[in-house]
Design a protein around this motif. Structure first.
Motif, PDB file in Angstrom:
ATOM      1  N   GLY A  51       0.853  -1.443  -0.011  1.00  0.00           N
ATOM      2  CA  GLY A  51       0.005   0.031  -0.152  1.00  0.00           C
ATOM      3  C   GLY A  51       0.799   1.114  -0.106  1.00  0.00           C
ATOM      4  O   GLY A  51       0.305   2.385  -0.020  1.00  0.00           O
ATOM      5  N   LYS A  52       2.147   1.319  -0.136  1.00  0.00           N
ATOM      6  CA  LYS A  52       2.800   2.498  -0.032  1.00  0.00           C
ATOM      7  C   LYS A  52       2.684   3.199  -1.095  1.00  0.00           C
ATOM      8  O   LYS A  52       2.594   2.531  -2.371  1.00  0.00           O
ATOM      9  CB  LYS A  52       4.376   2.065  -0.045  1.00  0.00           C
ATOM     10  CG  LYS A  52       5.299   3.413   0.058  1.00  0.00           C
ATOM     11  CD  LYS A  52       6.848   2.899   0.028  1.00  0.00           C
ATOM     12  CE  LYS A  52       7.773   4.305  -0.194  1.00  0.00           C
ATOM     13  NZ  LYS A  52       8.889   3.873  -0.243  1.00  0.00           N
ATOM     14  N   PRO A  53       2.752   4.509  -1.185  1.00  0.00           N
ATOM     15  CA  PRO A  53       2.269   5.350  -2.700  1.00  0.00           C
ATOM     16  C   PRO A  53       3.668   5.368  -3.218  1.00  0.00           C
ATOM     17  O   PRO A  53       4.643   5.328  -3.070  1.00  0.00           O
ATOM     18  CB  PRO A  53       2.074   6.870  -2.065  1.00  0.00           C
ATOM     19  CG  PRO A  53       1.813   6.594  -0.554  1.00  0.00           C
ATOM     20  CD  PRO A  53       2.534   5.303   0.031  1.00  0.00           C
ATOM     21  N   LEU A  54       3.198   5.028  -4.768  1.00  0.00           N
ATOM     22  CA  LEU A  54       4.370   5.174  -5.514  1.00  0.00           C
ATOM     23  C   LEU A  54       4.447   6.379  -6.218  1.00  0.00           C
ATOM     24  O   LEU A  54       3.692   7.235  -6.184  1.00  0.00           O
ATOM     25  CB  LEU A  54       3.961   4.047  -6.644  1.00  0.00           C
ATOM     26  CG  LEU A  54       3.864   2.543  -5.972  1.00  0.00           C
ATOM     27  CD1 LEU A  54       3.450   1.585  -7.208  1.00  0.00           C
ATOM     28  CD2 LEU A  54       5.312   1.952  -5.225  1.00  0.00           C
ATOM     29  N   GLY A  55       5.677   6.504  -7.032  1.00  0.00           N
ATOM     30  CA  GLY A  55       5.935   7.762  -7.780  1.00  0.00           C
ATOM     31  C   GLY A  55       6.419   8.862  -6.801  1.00  0.00           C
ATOM     32  O   GLY A  55       7.110   8.582  -5.683  1.00  0.00           O
TER      33      GLY A  55
END
Length: 561
Positions: free
Chosen positions: A30-34
């Protein structure tokens, strides 16, 4: 110098999971990407950050079409245009609501220039027009593509949820709690499971991590609405197909069996009755001023064709299926076919005549034959002469080029063109126009027409001796015939839409993730609506494990780091 974009986008999360291009949140942790600068205060959880086809960076032509129809904004524009078109179609009555009118002149006569413009723009038949049907088809395509673009990725995300989530995922939810816990992680998580289950959550644990979830089905509410709307639109479009829908006003002369077009049914108007209020029965203000009908009723018999239905050379074999006295608000109803009383006409209608062929020079008469207005014989023998029917006009008239036409299917001004062959006539025969009604003979100059067709040597005439050779129908009833086999599917679509609305409005998808690590509890919670109720529920669950929390403190209000 601007920063160069990488040829290949690296979508591998630090947890080791390789995500599809376009993924916003790692499918595993669930870690935000980008880039961190792209992250908002709270995570976008509508589709759980999954990649969708409409988000491709380098779309092909097919992708661009897909993107067009998957756009909610485009769908709203299409719906607004359809509503505007529907509104325009209601300004004046549609052509389909009238009986025996010339639409090209009617709207101008009734509504002036505005009516003329209305007709010329094609708004007089809005709901059958190509542009209105195209809008409905585009809305249907938008519903299908929009659903596929979101449902499949969301289904995968919700059915493959991981229990242990990244700290940034938890602390960027809208409901967040970060506090200290003195117990062992697994022991504390085990204590909180039971209170959650009592609240209706399905709970999964993994060591010191927990995922609790309830009312997931409410996430499918919008897509259930889409399915209902698609069925509804398909049913509406199917009404334009032959055999599935009919809404016609048809004339049924008294005493005749008349076929209902495009069906195997025939309807006979055995007797039409109309009664009017007498002056004594009406209010004083209407006496002597108005004539109001008290009753108009059609005694109808419905037949079904069982053999020789499509053979014009044979009489169809009919079987009676039902009878009904049709009145206003009391239609005939048989297996989806309905006949409503609509109008009537007490003008006698010519049904048949029995003329004889007469030699105008010698006065000799050759035979007498029955000439039916609707189904005349094609070949008739009168003495030594043979009459072959070449053309039939039920409502005789001339077009702009002066050619004979039939203005309507009703026998208002019947006319017949015969080819007569026999003695003292040219070998190829002689043409003869016959108007059964005396008024039509005069109006359309039967004698002059036949003199022109037969020349100066013409000597044959068709004449009726007396009124006993003329058969009239006393009256005509007009019935509105309706068949709507698509209507059950319209109701089915509406019922499914209602089910989707109930699912979406009355339940909320609630999820709680928590991890206990090194004496620190991190709790993140998400719901798609009713945040205040969700916060109170979290507080009440935590009270069961002796943890007192201020309800307002759960509001992240921008997220923690």
């Amino acid at each position: 110098m601007s920063e160069r974009e990488a040829f290949i986008t690296n979508t591998k999360c630090e947890c080791g999971h390789q995500n599809p291009v376009g993924t916003v949140l790692c499918e595993a942790c669930g870690k935000p990407l980008g880039k961190e600068s792209d992250w908002g205060d709270n995570l976008e959880m509508r589709y759980d950050g999954v990649a969708r086809r409409s988000q491709r960076v380098n779309p092909s032509i097919i992708d661009r079409v897909w993107n067009f129809f998957s756009s909610v904004k485009i769908a709203i524009y299409l719906i607004v245009l359809t509503l505007l078109g529907s509104m325009l179609g209601t300004i004046f009555p549609q052509e389909s609501t009238f009986l025996n009118i010339d639409a090209s002149s009617y709207y101008k006569q009734e509504y002036g220039t505005a009516g003329d413009i209305y007709y010329k723009l094609g708004l007089s038949h809005t709901y059958e027009s190509w542009w209105f049907v195209t809008l409905l088809v585009m809305i249907g395509a938008s519903l299908v593509i929009c659903s596929l673009d979101r449902v499949l990725p969301l289904y995968k995300a919700l059915t493959r949820q991981k229990i242990r989530k990244h700290r940034q995922f938890l602390t960027r939810q809208k409901a967040v709690l970060v506090t200290e816990v003195q117990e062992e992680p697994e022991a504390w998580v085990a204590r909180v499971v039971q209170p959650m289950r009592k609240k209706g959550y399905r709970v999964k644990t993994e060591g010191g991590a927990l995922l609790a979830e309830k009312h997931r089905f409410s996430r499918w509410g919008p897509y259930v609405i889409h399915i209902g709307l698609i069925i509804f639109l398909l049913a509406v479009l199917a009404r334009g197909l032959p055999g599935l829908n009919m809404d016609q006003h048809l004339a049924f002369p008294q005493g005749e069996i008349t076929q209902i077009p495009d069906t195997t049914y025939y309807l006979k108007n055995e007797k039409f009755t109309v009664e009017f209020y007498t002056d004594d029965e009406m209010p004083e203000e209407f006496r002597g001023k108005k004539i109001l009908p008290k009753l108009f009723q059609t005694k109808a018999v419905l037949y079904k064709c069982t053999a020789d239905c499509g053979d014009p050379t044979k009489e169809p074999q009919l079987t009676e299926v039902t009878t009904h006295d049709i009145q206003v608000n009391s239609p005939l109803d048989y297996k989806g076919l309905k006949a409503y009383q609509f109008d009537y006409d007490l003008t006698p209608v010519l049904r048949s005549v029995q003329p004889a062929l007469k030699n105008s020079t010698t006065g000799e008469t050759y035979g007498k034959f029955k000439l039916d207005m609707k189904n005349p014989q094609r070949t008739i023998t009168a003495g030594p002469y043979t009459l072959t029917l070449k053309e039939k006009y039920m409502d005789f008239g001339l077009n702009e080029d002066g050619q004979p036409i039939s203005k309507s299917p009703y026998p208002n001004a019947p006319a017949f063109l015969f080819l007569i062959q026999g003695p003292d006539l040219p070998a190829e025969g002689q043409q003869y126009f016959y108007f059964p009604k005396q008024v039509d003979k005069t109006q359309f100059q039967q004698v002059a027409i036949n003199d022109k067709l037969g020349g100066s040597s013409r000597f044959l005439e068709l004449e009726v001796d007396n009124m006993s050779d003329v058969d009239f129908s006393e009256s005509t009833t007009y019935l509105n015939i309706r068949i709507d086999r698509a209507m059950p599917f319209v109701w089915l679509g509406a019922a499914i839409v209602m089910l989707g609305l109930v699912l979406g409005f009355y339940w909320q998808h609630r999820r709680i993730w928590l991890t206990v690590t090194n004496g620190e509890l991190i709790l993140g919670g998400h719901t798609n609506k009713n945040w205040f109720g969700f916060r109170r529920e979290i507080v009440s669950i935590l009270e069961k494990v002796d943890m007192v929390v201020d309800e307002k403190s759960l509001d992240n209000g921008g997220g923690l780091t």
